[in-house]
Design a protein around this motif. Structure first.
Motif, PDB file in Angstrom:
ATOM      1  N   LEU A  46       5.447 -38.386 -17.528  1.00 46.72           N
ATOM      2  CA  LEU A  46       5.773 -37.057 -18.052  1.00 46.72           C
ATOM      3  C   LEU A  46       6.013 -37.116 -19.567  1.00 46.72           C
ATOM      4  CD1 LEU A  46       8.187 -35.544 -15.359  1.00 46.72           C
ATOM      5  CD2 LEU A  46       5.747 -35.077 -15.704  1.00 46.72           C
ATOM      6  N   GLN A  47       5.963 -35.932 -20.178  1.00 49.48           N
ATOM      7  CA  GLN A  47       6.068 -35.837 -21.635  1.00 49.48           C
ATOM      8  C   GLN A  47       7.535 -35.781 -22.089  1.00 49.48           C
ATOM      9  OE1 GLN A  47       5.063 -32.443 -24.949  1.00 49.48           O
ATOM     10  NE2 GLN A  47       3.490 -32.792 -23.422  1.00 49.48           N
ATOM     11  N   PRO A  48       7.927 -36.718 -22.961  1.00 53.15           N
ATOM     12  CA  PRO A  48       9.275 -36.612 -23.553  1.00 53.15           C
ATOM     13  C   PRO A  48       9.347 -35.372 -24.446  1.00 53.15           C
ATOM     14  CG  PRO A  48       8.401 -38.845 -23.826  1.00 53.15           C
ATOM     15  CD  PRO A  48       7.264 -37.974 -23.363  1.00 53.15           C
ATOM     16  N   ILE A  49      10.535 -34.766 -24.536  1.00 53.73           N
ATOM     17  CA  ILE A  49      10.642 -33.557 -25.359  1.00 53.73           C
ATOM     18  C   ILE A  49      10.458 -33.868 -26.849  1.00 53.73           C
ATOM     19  CG2 ILE A  49      12.033 -32.159 -23.759  1.00 53.73           C
ATOM     20  CD1 ILE A  49      14.512 -33.026 -25.197  1.00 53.73           C
ATOM     21  N   THR A  50      10.636 -35.126 -27.238  1.00 55.06           N
ATOM     22  CA  THR A  50      10.522 -35.476 -28.658  1.00 55.06           C
ATOM     23  C   THR A  50       9.084 -35.791 -29.100  1.00 55.06           C
ATOM     24  OG1 THR A  50      11.087 -37.706 -27.957  1.00 55.06           O
ATOM     25  CG2 THR A  50      12.864 -36.397 -28.919  1.00 55.06           C
ATOM     26  N   THR A  51       8.148 -35.821 -28.141  1.00 52.79           N
ATOM     27  CA  THR A  51       6.781 -36.221 -28.484  1.00 52.79           C
ATOM     28  C   THR A  51       6.120 -35.249 -29.454  1.00 52.79           C
ATOM     29  OG1 THR A  51       6.539 -37.311 -26.356  1.00 52.79           O
ATOM     30  CG2 THR A  51       4.507 -36.768 -27.520  1.00 52.79           C
ATOM     31  N   ALA A  52       6.297 -33.963 -29.184  1.00 55.66           N
ATOM     32  CA  ALA A  52       5.613 -32.964 -30.017  1.00 55.66           C
ATOM     33  C   ALA A  52       6.043 -33.106 -31.482  1.00 55.66           C
ATOM     34  CB  ALA A  52       5.910 -31.561 -29.496  1.00 55.66           C
ATOM     35  N   ALA A  53       7.355 -33.314 -31.698  1.00 58.42           N
ATOM     36  CA  ALA A  53       7.841 -33.423 -33.080  1.00 58.42           C
ATOM     37  C   ALA A  53       7.289 -34.685 -33.751  1.00 58.42           C
ATOM     38  CB  ALA A  53       9.368 -33.449 -33.094  1.00 58.42           C
ATOM     39  N   ALA A  54       7.143 -35.766 -32.974  1.00 55.42           N
ATOM     40  CA  ALA A  54       6.612 -37.007 -33.562  1.00 55.42           C
ATOM     41  C   ALA A  54       5.181 -36.796 -34.037  1.00 55.42           C
ATOM     42  CB  ALA A  54       6.674 -38.144 -32.542  1.00 55.42           C
ATOM     43  N   ILE A  55       4.411 -36.027 -33.258  1.00 58.04           N
ATOM     44  CA  ILE A  55       3.021 -35.745 -33.670  1.00 58.04           C
ATOM     45  C   ILE A  55       3.015 -34.781 -34.851  1.00 58.04           C
ATOM     46  CG2 ILE A  55       0.841 -34.703 -32.941  1.00 58.04           C
ATOM     47  CD1 ILE A  55       1.515 -35.668 -30.082  1.00 58.04           C
ATOM     48  N   THR A  56       3.886 -33.774 -34.789  1.00 56.05           N
ATOM     49  CA  THR A  56       3.942 -32.789 -35.872  1.00 56.05           C
ATOM     50  C   THR A  56       4.307 -33.448 -37.201  1.00 56.05           C
ATOM     51  OG1 THR A  56       4.643 -31.172 -34.260  1.00 56.05           O
ATOM     52  CG2 THR A  56       4.912 -30.561 -36.544  1.00 56.05           C
ATOM     53  N   ASP A  57       5.175 -34.449 -37.157  1.00 55.78           N
ATOM     54  CA  ASP A  57       5.530 -35.170 -38.390  1.00 55.78           C
ATOM     55  C   ASP A  57       4.294 -35.767 -39.055  1.00 55.78           C
ATOM     56  OD1 ASP A  57       8.192 -34.633 -38.188  1.00 55.78           O
ATOM     57  OD2 ASP A  57       8.794 -36.642 -37.517  1.00 55.78           O
ATOM     58  N   VAL A  58       3.410 -36.328 -38.237  1.00 54.97           N
ATOM     59  CA  VAL A  58       2.196 -36.924 -38.803  1.00 54.97           C
ATOM     60  C   VAL A  58       1.299 -35.830 -39.370  1.00 54.97           C
ATOM     61  CG1 VAL A  58       0.141 -38.302 -38.334  1.00 54.97           C
ATOM     62  CG2 VAL A  58       2.307 -38.871 -37.188  1.00 54.97           C
ATOM     63  N   LEU A  59       1.159 -34.740 -38.625  1.00 59.13           N
ATOM     64  CA  LEU A  59       0.316 -33.633 -39.108  1.00 59.13           C
ATOM     65  C   LEU A  59       0.849 -33.085 -40.436  1.00 59.13           C
ATOM     66  CD1 LEU A  59      -0.264 -31.684 -35.750  1.00 59.13           C
ATOM     67  CD2 LEU A  59      -1.948 -33.034 -37.035  1.00 59.13           C
ATOM     68  N   GLU A  60       2.164 -33.014 -40.499  1.00 61.89           N
ATOM     69  CA  GLU A  60       2.827 -32.500 -41.701  1.00 61.89           C
ATOM     70  C   GLU A  60       2.528 -33.412 -42.899  1.00 61.89           C
ATOM     71  OE1 GLU A  60       4.562 -29.844 -42.156  1.00 61.89           O
ATOM     72  OE2 GLU A  60       5.698 -30.254 -43.992  1.00 61.89           O
ATOM     73  N   SER A  61       2.663 -34.701 -42.690  1.00 57.42           N
ATOM     74  CA  SER A  61       2.419 -35.644 -43.774  1.00 57.42           C
ATOM     75  C   SER A  61       0.953 -35.561 -44.234  1.00 57.42           C
ATOM     76  CB  SER A  61       2.755 -37.066 -43.303  1.00 57.42           C
ATOM     77  OG  SER A  61       2.727 -37.955 -44.388  1.00 57.42           O
ATOM     78  N   TRP A  62       0.059 -35.439 -43.265  1.00 57.96           N
ATOM     79  CA  TRP A  62      -1.373 -35.305 -43.568  1.00 57.96           C
ATOM     80  C   TRP A  62      -1.615 -34.040 -44.402  1.00 57.96           C
ATOM     81  CZ3 TRP A  62      -5.277 -33.732 -39.170  1.00 57.96           C
ATOM     82  CH2 TRP A  62      -6.575 -33.689 -39.678  1.00 57.96           C
ATOM     83  N   SER A  63      -1.004 -32.925 -43.974  1.00 54.86           N
ATOM     84  CA  SER A  63      -1.249 -31.655 -44.672  1.00 54.86           C
ATOM     85  C   SER A  63      -0.651 -31.660 -46.078  1.00 54.86           C
ATOM     86  CB  SER A  63      -0.685 -30.484 -43.866  1.00 54.86           C
ATOM     87  OG  SER A  63       0.728 -30.515 -43.894  1.00 54.86           O
ATOM     88  N   GLN A  64       0.417 -32.433 -46.280  1.00 53.49           N
ATOM     89  CA  GLN A  64       1.093 -32.415 -47.579  1.00 53.49           C
ATOM     90  C   GLN A  64       0.629 -33.530 -48.511  1.00 53.49           C
ATOM     91  OE1 GLN A  64       3.219 -29.801 -48.331  1.00 53.49           O
ATOM     92  NE2 GLN A  64       2.337 -29.198 -46.353  1.00 53.49           N
ATOM     93  N   ARG A  65       0.131 -34.621 -47.941  1.00 56.30           N
ATOM     94  CA  ARG A  65      -0.150 -35.794 -48.777  1.00 56.30           C
ATOM     95  C   ARG A  65      -1.612 -36.235 -48.753  1.00 56.30           C
ATOM     96  NH1 ARG A  65       4.684 -36.969 -46.079  1.00 56.30           N
ATOM     97  NH2 ARG A  65       6.446 -36.795 -47.498  1.00 56.30           N
ATOM     98  N   GLY A  66      -2.364 -35.755 -47.778  1.00 55.72           N
ATOM     99  CA  GLY A  66      -3.748 -36.219 -47.674  1.00 55.72           C
ATOM    100  C   GLY A  66      -3.779 -37.733 -47.575  1.00 55.72           C
ATOM    101  N   VAL A  67      -4.683 -38.344 -48.282  1.00 53.15           N
ATOM    102  CA  VAL A  67      -4.879 -39.794 -48.176  1.00 53.15           C
ATOM    103  C   VAL A  67      -3.638 -40.580 -48.619  1.00 53.15           C
ATOM    104  CG1 VAL A  67      -5.891 -40.130 -50.469  1.00 53.15           C
ATOM    105  CG2 VAL A  67      -6.584 -41.633 -48.556  1.00 53.15           C
ATOM    106  N   HIS A  68      -2.806 -39.956 -49.467  1.00 59.55           N
ATOM    107  CA  HIS A  68      -1.602 -40.671 -49.908  1.00 59.55           C
ATOM    108  C   HIS A  68      -0.628 -40.923 -48.763  1.00 59.55           C
ATOM    109  CE1 HIS A  68      -3.014 -40.499 -53.921  1.00 59.55           C
ATOM    110  NE2 HIS A  68      -2.850 -39.195 -54.077  1.00 59.55           N
ATOM    111  N   GLY A  69      -0.807 -40.198 -47.662  1.00 60.82           N
ATOM    112  CA  GLY A  69       0.044 -40.424 -46.497  1.00 60.82           C
ATOM    113  C   GLY A  69      -0.007 -41.858 -46.001  1.00 60.82           C
TER     114      GLY A  69
END
Ligand SMILES: *Cc1c(COP(=O)(O)O)cnc(C)c1O
Length: 427
Positions: A46-69
Motif C-alpha cells: 500500500l501507498q504511504p501517505i508521505t510518498t506523494a510529497a516525496a515525489i512532489t519535492d523532486v518535481l518542485e526541484s526540477w521545475s525551479q532548478r532544471g539541470v542544476h537540480g
C-alpha cells in the motif's frame, strides 16, 4: 480458538499498530467496513501517505532548478540514490556500501549473474528451486545459453519430496554436497513466492560457499518481510524489488547487494556504465571506468530520481519501527490468521501450504483450494471486500503486512474464505 469478530477487535485494542495510519487503505467496494481488507501487500504494498510529497519535492526541484537540480537544492540528485543506502542496509542486514538501488529486479538478477555466474567446463550448473518465479527461471536459462551451455543441462531444479509442498533444508544441503563440484552458482528465493517458505539462508549459504559455489538470493518476498543478515551470513549477492513489502509503488526501482569481499576485487567481471564511476571522477568523461569499492560500481545509468523518491518515503517508516519489532508483529498477525485458517481447514476443503514453524515463514500464508483460484480471489474481493491474490494452479496467498494490516483484517480474510467455501461466517 476464539473465532468471534469481537475477539479480533479486542486483539487490535490490545496490540494497536503504530504505523497503520501512515498508509492509505483502499476504499471499501461493498459492505459495512470503511475499507477493503488488503492481503496483497506481498505483490504491491500500500501507498504511504508521505510518498506523494516525496515525489512532489523532486518535481518542485526540477521545475525551479532544471539541470542544476543535480547539484543544488536540499537533496541534489547526484547523490540521490545514496540517500537510501543506510536505511536499506538496515532492512537487509548489510553494510551501506554493499547495497544500491537501481533498475528493476530481473535486470539486477542479470547484472549479478554476469558477475557471479562464471562457468567452467567442469562447473557450469546453476541451482534454483523447481517452482522458482518464472522470471528467475528465464534469467538463469538465458545466462546459461549466453555462455554457450545447454540450459536443460545447466539448470538444476530443486524439487520437494514426493507428497510435500516445500523444500527441506537438509535436502538442499545434500544436493549442494553431492553435486557441488558441478555447480557454479546457486540462486534461490529467500521466501518462495508460491509457498511462502522462508529458506534457511544462513545454512544454505554456508553449505554453498563451502562447496565453492557463488551463493545468491532473490529476496523479492523476503526484503522488508523478515530480518536478514546478508553481510554476516556471507551471501555473495542478492537482489530484490521494492514494490512488494517495501511499499515503493508499482514497478519501483529495485536493489542489489554485493558482499564486501567482492567490492574491491580488481578482477571482478561486471557490466559497467558511467554511474558506476566514482563521483569524484565521473565527469572527467574518461574512456576507462574508475569504480568505487561499493555496490554502486554495478549502477549503470543516471538514477531515476522520481522513482527513488517513494523508496525514501517508505524506508523512513521501516526505520521508525525496525525489523525486530516488525517481525514480532508479523508473527502475531500471521499466527492469528493461521489459527483461523487451521480451524476452518477442519471443516472446509482447504490445505495450508506454508510451513507452520515461525522460522520457516514470513508474513505470507498460502492455502491450496482445488477450484479456479482466480475466480475465488475475485469473489473474495467483490463479495466481501477482501483482496488476496492467486497463483496458478491452485494457490490463494494472504499476506498480513505488519506495518498496516489489523487483526480485524485477518478475521475478515478468514471469514471471506469461510463464506466462499461453506456459505457461513467463520465467527
Ligand atoms: C516479484 C518477483 C519478480 C518480479 O521481477 P520484476 O523484474 O520486478 O518484474 C521476480 N522474481 C521473484 C522471485 C519475484 O517474487
Amino acid at each position: 480458538m476464539n473465532l468471534s469478530e469481537q475477539y479480533a477487535y479486542d486483539l487490535d485494542a490490545a496490540h494497536p499498530s503504530a504505523t497503520r495510519s501512515q498508509f492509505i487503505q483502499l476504499p471499501a467496494n461493498r459492505g459495512s467496513y470503511p475499507h477493503q481488507a488488503y492481503f496483497a501487500g506481498n505483490s504491491l504494498g500500500l501507498q504511504p501517505i508521505t510518498t506523494a510529497a516525496a515525489i512532489t519535492d523532486v518535481l518542485e526541484s526540477w521545475s525551479q532548478r532544471g539541470v542544476h537540480g543535480h547539484f543544488t537544492g536540499g537533496d541534489p540528485w547526484l547523490h540521490y540514490h545514496q540517500y537510501v543506502n543506510e536505511a536499506l542496509s538496515r532492512v537487509v542486514g548489510a553494510l551501506p556500501q554493499e547495497v544500491s538501488v537501481m533498475n528493476t529486479l530481473t535486470v539486477n538478477l542479470h547484472l549479478m549473474l554476469a558477475s557471479f555466474y562464471r562457468p567452467t567446463a567442469e562447473r557450469h550448473q546453476i541451482l534454483i528451486e523447481d517452482y522458482a518465479f518464472p522470471s528467475d527461471s528465464y534469467a538463469v536459462r538465458s545466462h546459461a545459453r549466453l555462455r554457450g551451455y545447454d540450459p536443460d543441462d545447466a539448470i538444476l531444479r530443486l524439487r520437494p519430496r514426493a507428497g510435500e509442498d516445500v523444500l527441506r533444508t537438509e535436502d538442499v544441503i545434500s544436493v549442494i554436497e553431492q553435486q557441488g563440484p558441478r555447480i557454479a552458482t546457486l540462486m534461490l528465493s529467500g521466501i518462495n513466492y508460491l509457498t511462502g517458505e522462508l529458506m534457511d539462508i544462513a545454512a544454505i549459504t554456508a553449505a554453498g560457499r563451502k562447496a565453492g559455489i557463488f551463493v545468491g538470493w532473490d529476496l523479492a518476498h523476503a526484503a522488508g518481510n523478515v530480518p536478514l543478515a546478508l553481510h554476516d551470513w556471507g551471501v555473495d549477492f542478492a537482489a530484490w524489488c521494492n514494490y512488494k513489502y517495501l511499499n515503493s509503488g508499482p514497478g519501483a526501482v529495485a536493489a542489489a547487494f554485493v558482499h564486501e569481499r567482492h567490492l574491491a576485487d580488481p578482477d571482478i567481471q561486471r557490466l559497467e556504465g558511467w554511474y558506476g564511476n566514482r563521483l569524484e571522477t565521473r565527469f572527467d568523461m574518461a574512456p576507462i571506468i574508475d569504480t568505487p569499492p561499493t555496490a554502486e560500481a554495478w549502477v549503470l545509468s543516471t538514477s531515476p530520481i522520481l522513482a527513488i523518491a517513494p523508496i525514501r518515503a517508505s524506508l523512513e517508516i521501516f526505520d521508525s519501527v525496525g525489523m525486530p519489532a516488525l517481525r514480532k508483529r508479523s508473527l502475531q498477525l500471521s499466527d492469528y490468521l493461521l489459527s483461523l485458517l487451521d480451524d476452518l481447514a477442519t471443516r472446509a476443503p482447504l490445505a495450508i501450504v506454508t510451513p507452520r514453524e515461525a522460522a520457516r515463514r514470513g508474513s505470507q500464508i498460502s492455502i491450496r483450494i482445488d477450484t479456479d483460484v482466480a475466480q475465488f480471489a475475485r469473489r473474495m474481493d467483490e463479495n466481501w471486500g477482501v483482496i488476496p491474490d492467486d497463483r496458478k494452479p491452485n494457490i490463494i496467498r494472504m499476506a498480513p503486512i505488519p506495518l498496516y494490516t489489523s487483526f480485524h483484517d485477518c478475521w475478515r480474510g478468514a471469514d471471506a474464505v469461510s463464506r466462499e467455501l461453506l456459505g457461513l461466517s467463520i465467527g
